[in-house]
Write a protein that holds these residues in place. Sequence first.
Motif, short mmCIF file in Angstrom:
data_model
loop_
_atom_site.label_atom_id
_atom_site.label_comp_id
_atom_site.label_asym_id
_atom_site.label_seq_id
_atom_site.Cartn_x
_atom_site.Cartn_y
_atom_site.Cartn_z
N ALA A 1 40.96 43.80 25.47
CA ALA A 1 40.30 44.58 26.52
C ALA A 1 41.01 45.92 26.72
O ALA A 1 40.35 46.96 26.88
N ALA A 2 42.33 45.90 26.70
CA ALA A 2 43.09 47.14 26.86
C ALA A 2 42.80 48.09 25.70
O ALA A 2 42.60 49.29 25.89
N ARG A 3 42.79 47.55 24.51
CA ARG A 3 42.54 48.39 23.33
C ARG A 3 41.13 48.98 23.34
O ARG A 3 40.92 50.12 22.93
N LEU A 4 40.16 48.20 23.82
CA LEU A 4 38.77 48.67 23.86
C LEU A 4 38.46 49.44 25.15
O LEU A 4 37.36 49.97 25.30
N ASN A 5 39.43 49.43 26.07
CA ASN A 5 39.26 50.09 27.37
C ASN A 5 38.06 49.53 28.14
O ASN A 5 37.21 50.28 28.64
N VAL A 6 38.00 48.20 28.19
CA VAL A 6 36.95 47.49 28.94
C VAL A 6 37.61 46.47 29.85
O VAL A 6 38.78 46.11 29.65
N PRO A 7 36.89 45.96 30.83
CA PRO A 7 37.47 44.96 31.74
C PRO A 7 37.76 43.64 31.03
O PRO A 7 37.08 43.27 30.06
N PHE A 8 38.76 42.93 31.54
CA PHE A 8 39.09 41.59 31.05
C PHE A 8 38.81 40.60 32.16
O PHE A 8 39.15 40.83 33.32
N THR A 9 38.19 39.47 31.81
CA THR A 9 37.91 38.40 32.76
C THR A 9 38.38 37.09 32.18
O THR A 9 38.09 36.77 31.02
N ASP A 10 39.09 36.32 32.99
CA ASP A 10 39.53 34.98 32.60
C ASP A 10 38.76 34.00 33.48
O ASP A 10 38.97 33.96 34.70
N THR A 11 37.85 33.22 32.89
CA THR A 11 37.03 32.33 33.70
C THR A 11 37.85 31.26 34.40
O THR A 11 37.49 30.83 35.50
N ASP A 12 38.96 30.84 33.81
CA ASP A 12 39.81 29.86 34.49
C ASP A 12 40.34 30.42 35.81
O ASP A 12 40.40 29.70 36.82
N GLU A 13 40.71 31.69 35.81
CA GLU A 13 41.19 32.32 37.05
C GLU A 13 40.08 32.36 38.10
O GLU A 13 40.32 32.10 39.28
N LEU A 14 38.86 32.66 37.67
CA LEU A 14 37.74 32.70 38.61
C LEU A 14 37.41 31.32 39.16
O LEU A 14 37.07 31.18 40.33
N GLU B 1 39.58 28.88 39.56
CA GLU B 1 40.64 28.56 40.52
C GLU B 1 40.41 29.28 41.85
O GLU B 1 40.64 28.69 42.92
N GLN B 2 39.94 30.51 41.80
CA GLN B 2 39.64 31.24 43.04
C GLN B 2 38.49 30.56 43.78
O GLN B 2 38.55 30.39 45.01
N ALA B 3 37.44 30.17 43.05
CA ALA B 3 36.28 29.54 43.68
C ALA B 3 36.64 28.18 44.29
O ALA B 3 36.16 27.81 45.36
N ALA B 4 37.51 27.44 43.61
CA ALA B 4 37.90 26.11 44.07
C ALA B 4 39.03 26.17 45.08
O ALA B 4 39.31 25.19 45.77
N ASP B 5 39.70 27.31 45.15
CA ASP B 5 40.87 27.50 46.00
C ASP B 5 41.97 26.49 45.67
O ASP B 5 42.66 25.97 46.56
N GLN B 6 42.08 26.20 44.37
CA GLN B 6 43.14 25.32 43.88
C GLN B 6 43.24 25.46 42.37
O GLN B 6 42.29 25.88 41.72
N ALA C 1 30.87 22.00 37.12
CA ALA C 1 29.85 22.74 37.88
C ALA C 1 30.36 24.13 38.24
O ALA C 1 29.63 25.12 38.12
N LEU C 2 31.61 24.23 38.68
CA LEU C 2 32.21 25.54 38.98
C LEU C 2 32.30 26.39 37.72
O LEU C 2 32.02 27.59 37.75
#
Length: 145
Positions: A25-38, A40-45, A61-62
């Motif tokens: 993402a850095a090399r292509l100059n585009v955003p990076f998204t990690d679905t595991d992080e999202l 964890e945020q949605a589950a709050d754990q 489901a999440l």
Amino acid sequence: MSVSRSIFLIGFSGSGKSTVGRALAARLNVPFTDTDELIEQAADQPISSLLRADDQERFRALERQVIVEVAADAGGAGVVSLGGGAFESTENRAVIRDAGRVVYLRCAVRELYRRLKDVSDRPLLQVTPRSGESLRAAKLRRIRD
């Protein structure tokens, strides 16, 4: 170099999806998204807590919800790291393929073991050795399987 669609990275836990994804993402100059992080945020754990609580159904489901949201946002371009099992779902595969390119990061079993042997938050590798089997052998077996 420019990309017009998102790149979705898939592979076994520890294959480097997050590390490679951030660098790409850095090399292509585009955003990076990690679905595991999202997730964890949605589950709050942490995901490991979700799975330890035998809440596989809630986790999947999440995961599906996050993938649909990320794919909908993929109208632009970005790099997306998917959880190790996300691509096993037929529904997830269809959504992901419609939103961009899929790149599989392959890694040798022994290298995956080396990277993950001391990591305690990967439920996939919480294994009980069979009779006469070492923990190392049990983990290698699970990775191979």
